[in-house]
Design a protein around this motif. Structure first.
Motif, PDB file in Angstrom:
ATOM      1  N   TYR A 224       0.930  -1.437   0.576  1.00 11.72           N
ATOM      2  CA  TYR A 224       0.099   0.256   0.107  1.00 11.72           C
ATOM      3  C   TYR A 224       0.776   1.550  -0.136  1.00 11.72           C
ATOM      4  O   TYR A 224       0.627   1.847  -0.887  1.00 11.72           O
ATOM      5  CB  TYR A 224      -0.892   0.248   1.500  1.00 11.72           C
ATOM      6  N   ARG A 225       1.743   1.631   0.798  1.00  8.14           N
ATOM      7  CA  ARG A 225       2.399   2.422   1.069  1.00  8.14           C
ATOM      8  C   ARG A 225       3.440   3.194  -0.512  1.00  8.14           C
ATOM      9  O   ARG A 225       3.520   4.039  -0.717  1.00  8.14           O
ATOM     10  CB  ARG A 225       3.564   2.622   2.250  1.00  8.14           C
ATOM     11  N   PRO A 226       4.234   2.026  -1.204  1.00  8.81           N
ATOM     12  CA  PRO A 226       4.227   2.105  -2.666  1.00  8.81           C
ATOM     13  C   PRO A 226       3.558   2.703  -3.251  1.00  8.81           C
ATOM     14  O   PRO A 226       3.859   2.975  -3.923  1.00  8.81           O
ATOM     15  CB  PRO A 226       5.606   0.650  -2.385  1.00  8.81           C
ATOM     16  N   MET A 227       2.335   1.976  -2.991  1.00 10.87           N
ATOM     17  CA  MET A 227       1.669   2.362  -4.755  1.00 10.87           C
ATOM     18  C   MET A 227       1.120   3.868  -3.781  1.00 10.87           C
ATOM     19  O   MET A 227       0.677   4.692  -4.932  1.00 10.87           O
ATOM     20  CB  MET A 227       0.401   1.713  -4.124  1.00 10.87           C
ATOM     21  N   TYR A 228       0.712   4.212  -2.148  1.00  8.42           N
ATOM     22  CA  TYR A 228       0.537   5.904  -2.010  1.00  8.42           C
ATOM     23  C   TYR A 228       1.771   6.595  -2.845  1.00  8.42           C
ATOM     24  O   TYR A 228       1.784   8.108  -3.485  1.00  8.42           O
ATOM     25  CB  TYR A 228       0.332   5.828  -0.210  1.00  8.42           C
ATOM     26  N   LYS A 229       2.902   5.893  -2.076  1.00  7.71           N
ATOM     27  CA  LYS A 229       4.140   7.488  -3.081  1.00  7.71           C
ATOM     28  C   LYS A 229       4.554   6.963  -4.208  1.00  7.71           C
ATOM     29  O   LYS A 229       4.782   8.007  -5.260  1.00  7.71           O
ATOM     30  CB  LYS A 229       5.746   6.367  -2.351  1.00  7.71           C
ATOM     31  N   ALA A 230       3.861   5.973  -5.044  1.00  9.73           N
ATOM     32  CA  ALA A 230       4.216   6.198  -6.099  1.00  9.73           C
ATOM     33  C   ALA A 230       2.983   7.485  -7.293  1.00  9.73           C
ATOM     34  O   ALA A 230       3.138   7.996  -8.551  1.00  9.73           O
ATOM     35  CB  ALA A 230       4.189   4.764  -7.086  1.00  9.73           C
ATOM     36  N   PHE A 231       2.247   7.527  -6.719  1.00  5.96           N
ATOM     37  CA  PHE A 231       1.096   8.608  -7.578  1.00  5.96           C
ATOM     38  C   PHE A 231       1.070   9.825  -6.662  1.00  5.96           C
ATOM     39  O   PHE A 231       0.749  11.038  -7.113  1.00  5.96           O
ATOM     40  CB  PHE A 231      -0.751   8.186  -7.007  1.00  5.96           C
ATOM     41  N   ARG A 232       2.224   9.954  -5.338  1.00  6.98           N
ATOM     42  CA  ARG A 232       2.509  10.789  -5.032  1.00  6.98           C
ATOM     43  C   ARG A 232       2.782  11.934  -5.813  1.00  6.98           C
ATOM     44  O   ARG A 232       3.636  12.837  -5.759  1.00  6.98           O
ATOM     45  CB  ARG A 232       2.772  10.836  -2.959  1.00  6.98           C
ATOM     46  N   SER A 233       4.335  11.184  -5.779  1.00 12.02           N
ATOM     47  CA  SER A 233       5.868  11.105  -7.156  1.00 12.02           C
ATOM     48  C   SER A 233       5.784  11.221  -7.891  1.00 12.02           C
ATOM     49  O   SER A 233       6.809  11.049  -8.064  1.00 12.02           O
ATOM     50  CB  SER A 233       6.916  12.136  -5.804  1.00 12.02           C
ATOM     51  N   ASP A 234       5.091  10.176  -8.205  1.00 11.16           N
ATOM     52  CA  ASP A 234       5.608  10.175  -9.832  1.00 11.16           C
ATOM     53  C   ASP A 234       6.254   9.112 -10.346  1.00 11.16           C
ATOM     54  O   ASP A 234       7.179   9.364 -10.931  1.00 11.16           O
ATOM     55  CB  ASP A 234       5.127  10.941 -10.572  1.00 11.16           C
ATOM     56  N   PHE A 242       5.719  -1.840  -6.211  1.00 12.38           N
ATOM     57  CA  PHE A 242       3.837  -2.453  -5.945  1.00 12.38           C
ATOM     58  C   PHE A 242       3.506  -3.536  -7.246  1.00 12.38           C
ATOM     59  O   PHE A 242       3.099  -4.456  -6.001  1.00 12.38           O
ATOM     60  CB  PHE A 242       3.225  -1.063  -5.720  1.00 12.38           C
ATOM     61  N   PHE A 243       4.258  -3.984  -8.444  1.00  7.42           N
ATOM     62  CA  PHE A 243       3.031  -4.755  -8.836  1.00  7.42           C
ATOM     63  C   PHE A 243       4.090  -6.194  -8.815  1.00  7.42           C
ATOM     64  O   PHE A 243       3.282  -6.957  -8.667  1.00  7.42           O
ATOM     65  CB  PHE A 243       3.291  -4.456 -10.229  1.00  7.42           C
ATOM     66  N   PHE A 244       4.964  -5.754  -8.395  1.00  9.89           N
ATOM     67  CA  PHE A 244       5.795  -6.746  -8.460  1.00  9.89           C
ATOM     68  C   PHE A 244       4.881  -7.314  -6.293  1.00  9.89           C
ATOM     69  O   PHE A 244       4.343  -8.916  -6.174  1.00  9.89           O
ATOM     70  CB  PHE A 244       6.787  -7.612  -7.910  1.00  9.89           C
ATOM     71  N   ILE A 245       4.858  -6.104  -4.977  1.00 11.07           N
ATOM     72  CA  ILE A 245       4.606  -6.979  -4.253  1.00 11.07           C
ATOM     73  C   ILE A 245       3.115  -7.294  -3.689  1.00 11.07           C
ATOM     74  O   ILE A 245       2.210  -8.400  -3.349  1.00 11.07           O
ATOM     75  CB  ILE A 245       4.799  -6.461  -2.864  1.00 11.07           C
ATOM     76  N   PHE A 246       2.501  -6.546  -4.810  1.00 12.97           N
ATOM     77  CA  PHE A 246       0.664  -7.014  -5.085  1.00 12.97           C
ATOM     78  C   PHE A 246       0.015  -7.885  -6.035  1.00 12.97           C
ATOM     79  O   PHE A 246      -0.798  -8.517  -5.098  1.00 12.97           O
ATOM     80  CB  PHE A 246       0.114  -5.632  -5.393  1.00 12.97           C
TER      81      PHE A 246
END
Length: 353
Positions: A224-234, A242-246
């Motif tokens: 969740y946190r990698p996904m959140y930071k990915a959308f926050r800072s592109d 995120f893709f690997f763990i999710f």
């Protein structure tokens, strides 16, 4: 010498001489029909009534007052509704008011977006140490009470940090994480009930405790946190994490829905096994299995949606490598360790014969 006329008779009676009414000036003003005096007024005299009043012409009738004038002159009762105009007028006024409210909400959203971007620019302008100190001071997740000795570890504000076009996706993933945590809690209760009716299910009950203690924090931190930071800072690097763990998490969701006996999951197989001997426990496990199935389906759908958004952002594997390298070399601990290793290698090289 004698005088002629009565007025000049010196031998007249003295009474006649002293009578003022014999004066010619008085005699000519005695009562006559031309002078109506009180001496000739008789109140008991019968007189003809005066003629009736006859108007010369009929008066022009006034026009009847219009409805608005009658309504304005008449006072309304407290319970009587007021007339503010026709229905079309009221409908147009309501439509204009709704349009103004909609424009006001849009302006408010734009103002919030500009404020959020301004704060992002201010945070980006800060140095690394100062920015970390500010973030540490305003951590708000998990929402713990002030008297708790453990303080929040993360800062999370989707409306402020996430761009508006991605806020719905991030919120959905956050609710998915909450649902997965609740499903693990219900799974623990179902395994406890299964252990109470069948003592041979002790291993599944023990694993259910392990899963709820392991998956709850790890899922939040690892995907969740990698996904959140990915959308926050592109961030391309956080997207790849995120893709690997999710993807692994989705596989776990499917296994939870299947419910292999002895694995600590109250899925379909574990529930169907107890339908005959213990129907009440089986019903509880079926509800948990249904919840696991819904979470698995939603996880697969969200994985595909986020991947499509990732491809539209222009991220790439090369960009992820650059971000990883920049992040590693910007870490003070890594730089210190690299400098120490280089210094040790140089010293050993000089000491060599």
């Amino acid at each position: 010498m004698a005088q002629s006329g009565d007025g000049g008779n010196p031998f007249a009676d003295p009474g006649e001489l002293d009578n003022p009414f014999q004066d010619p000036a008085v005699i000519q003003h005695r009562p006559s029909p031309q002078y109506a005096t009180l001496d000739i007024y008789n109140p008991f005299e019968t007189r003809e009534p005066p003629p009736a009043y006859e108007p010369s012409s009929a008066p022009t009738p006034l026009p009847p007052p219009s409805a608005p004038s009658l309504q304005s002159s008449r006072k309304l009762s407290p319970t009587e509704p007021k007339n503010y105009g026709s229905y079309s007028t009221q409908a147009s006024a309501a439509a204009a008011t709704a349009e103004l409210l909609k424009k006001q909400e849009e302006l408010n959203r734009k103002a919030e977006e500009l404020d959020r971007r301004e704060r992002e620019l201010q945070h980006a302008a800060l140095g690394g140490t100062a920015r970390e100190w500010i973030l540490a001071q305003r951590n708000n997740w998990p929402p713990l009470p002030s008297f708790c000795p453990v303080q929040p570890c993360f800062f999370q504000d989707i409306s402020m940090e996430i761009p508006q076009e991605f806020q719905k996706t991030v919120s959905t993933m956050y609710y998915l994480w909450i649902c997965s945590t609740l499903a693990l809690l219900l799974n623990f209760l179902a395994c406890l009930a299964s252990f109470c009716v069948e003592t041979s299910n002790g291993s599944g009950f023990g694993l259910s405790i392990l899963w709820i203690l392991l998956f709850t924090p790890c899922s939040f931190v690892c995907w969740y946190r990698p996904m959140y930071k990915a959308f926050r800072s592109d961030s391309s690097f956080n997207f790849f994490v995120f893709f690997f763990i999710f993807f692994v998490q989705d596989v776990v969701f499917v296994l939870q829905a299947i419910g292999i006996p002895g694995w600590g999951f109250s899925g379909w197989i574990s529930a169907l096994v107890l339908v005959g001997p213990h129907p009440a426990v089986a019903v509880l496990m079926l509800l948990v299995a249904l919840l696991f199935t819904g979470i698995a389906v939603l996880g697969i759908v969200m994985l595909k949606r986020i991947h499509s958004l990732y491809r539209r952002t222009g991220a790439s594997f090369q960009k992820a490598q650059q971000e990883f390298a920049a992040g590693v070399f910007s870490n003070p601990a890594v730089r210190t360790a690299a400098a120490s290793a280089a210094a040790g290698a140089a010293e050993n090289a000089f000491r060599a014969p």
